[in-house]
Design an enzyme around this catalytic site. Structure first.
Site, mmCIF file in Angstrom:
data_model
loop_
_atom_site.group_PDB
_atom_site.id
_atom_site.type_symbol
_atom_site.label_atom_id
_atom_site.label_comp_id
_atom_site.label_asym_id
_atom_site.label_seq_id
_atom_site.Cartn_x
_atom_site.Cartn_y
_atom_site.Cartn_z
ATOM 1 N N ARG A 113 -0.984 -2.258 9.690
ATOM 2 C CA ARG A 113 -0.630 -1.526 8.472
ATOM 3 C C ARG A 113 -1.894 -1.290 7.658
ATOM 4 N NH1 ARG A 113 5.032 -3.724 6.180
ATOM 5 N NH2 ARG A 113 4.239 -2.555 4.398
ATOM 6 N N ARG A 157 -1.670 -4.627 -5.802
ATOM 7 C CA ARG A 157 -0.205 -4.578 -5.874
ATOM 8 C C ARG A 157 0.351 -5.804 -6.593
ATOM 9 N NH1 ARG A 157 0.664 -2.509 0.026
ATOM 10 N NH2 ARG A 157 0.378 -0.303 -0.341
ATOM 11 N N ARG A 172 11.468 -1.190 -9.912
ATOM 12 C CA ARG A 172 10.167 -1.823 -10.143
ATOM 13 C C ARG A 172 9.698 -1.689 -11.590
ATOM 14 N NH1 ARG A 172 7.141 -2.909 -5.328
ATOM 15 N NH2 ARG A 172 7.934 -1.781 -3.554
ATOM 16 N N ARG A 187 0.300 -10.070 8.414
ATOM 17 C CA ARG A 187 1.217 -8.981 8.768
ATOM 18 C C ARG A 187 0.439 -7.697 9.047
ATOM 19 N NH1 ARG A 187 5.516 -6.714 4.483
ATOM 20 N NH2 ARG A 187 3.675 -5.635 3.715
ATOM 21 N N LYS A 191 10.860 -10.303 0.806
ATOM 22 C CA LYS A 191 12.041 -9.571 0.370
ATOM 23 C C LYS A 191 12.703 -8.803 1.508
ATOM 24 C CE LYS A 191 10.023 -7.078 -2.734
ATOM 25 N NZ LYS A 191 8.640 -7.480 -2.524
#
Length: 189
Positions: A133, A144, A88, A127, A13
């Site tokens: 991260r 998630r 969301r 990623r 996204k």
């Protein structure tokens, strides 16, 4: 154009939002980017959000709604925007509808990137390694995904019933996905 981009975490996204927004000359507004900037700056909001994200949860609607409502008042969003990561939940949909109603500008389309969940988990783990991260462990990613399926995926049904949903295959080469999105946008784009 006033757009939303939906899809599970890791669907691409953010990448696509930036590309589409640039093509259309509108800002890509990412709640995730806003939250991460606050975390990096260790603002009070950032400290609160950091704890929530580290556990795999989502930031409460009232906090997110306030941030988005403020951001939509900026001059660069007057001619349109692309929301990434918002709404969301059904509560956020209602809040956004209220915000846009006050402005007198309805949504033009809601893009939904459809992807394979296991491929998304692999993508996010890569990623996480590259960007270091800490919020992207496999356990948190899968949590998630489950939250997305439970809380956010039903929003696609709402927008489909409103005639706004445009589903786009989010798998494959980044350029190919961008072109699929551009081709799928309403003609007013």
């Amino acid at each position: 154009m006033r757009l939303i981009i939906l899809g599970p975490p890791g669907a691409g996204k953010g990448t696509q939002a930036a590309r589409i927004a640039e093509r259309l000359g509108i800002p890509a507004i990412s709640t995730g980017d806003i939250f991460r900037a606050n975390i990096k700056q260790q603002t009070p909001l950032g400290q609160r959000v950091e704890k929530i994200l580290a556990s795999g949860g989502y930031v409460p609607d009232e906090v997110t709604n306030e941030i988005v409502e403020d951001r939509l008042t900026w001059d660069d969003a007057e001619g349109g925007f692309l929301l990434d990561g918002y709404p969301r939940t059904s509560g956020q949909v209602e809040a956004l509808d209220g915000m846009l109603g006050k402005q007198g500008h309805p949504l033009d389309a809601v893009l939904e990137l459809t992807v394979d969940e296991d491929a998304v988990v692999d993508r996010l783990l890569k990623r996480a390694a590259i960007e270091q991260r800490v919020d992207d462990t496999e356990e948190v990613i899968r949590e998630r995904q489950a939250i997305y399926r439970k809380e956010t995926a039903p929003l696609a049904q709402h927008y489909a019933e409103a005639g706004l949903l445009v589903q786009v295959d989010g798998m494959g080469d980044v350029d190919e996905v961008t072109e699929r999105i551009i081709a799928a946008l309403p003609q007013s784009a």
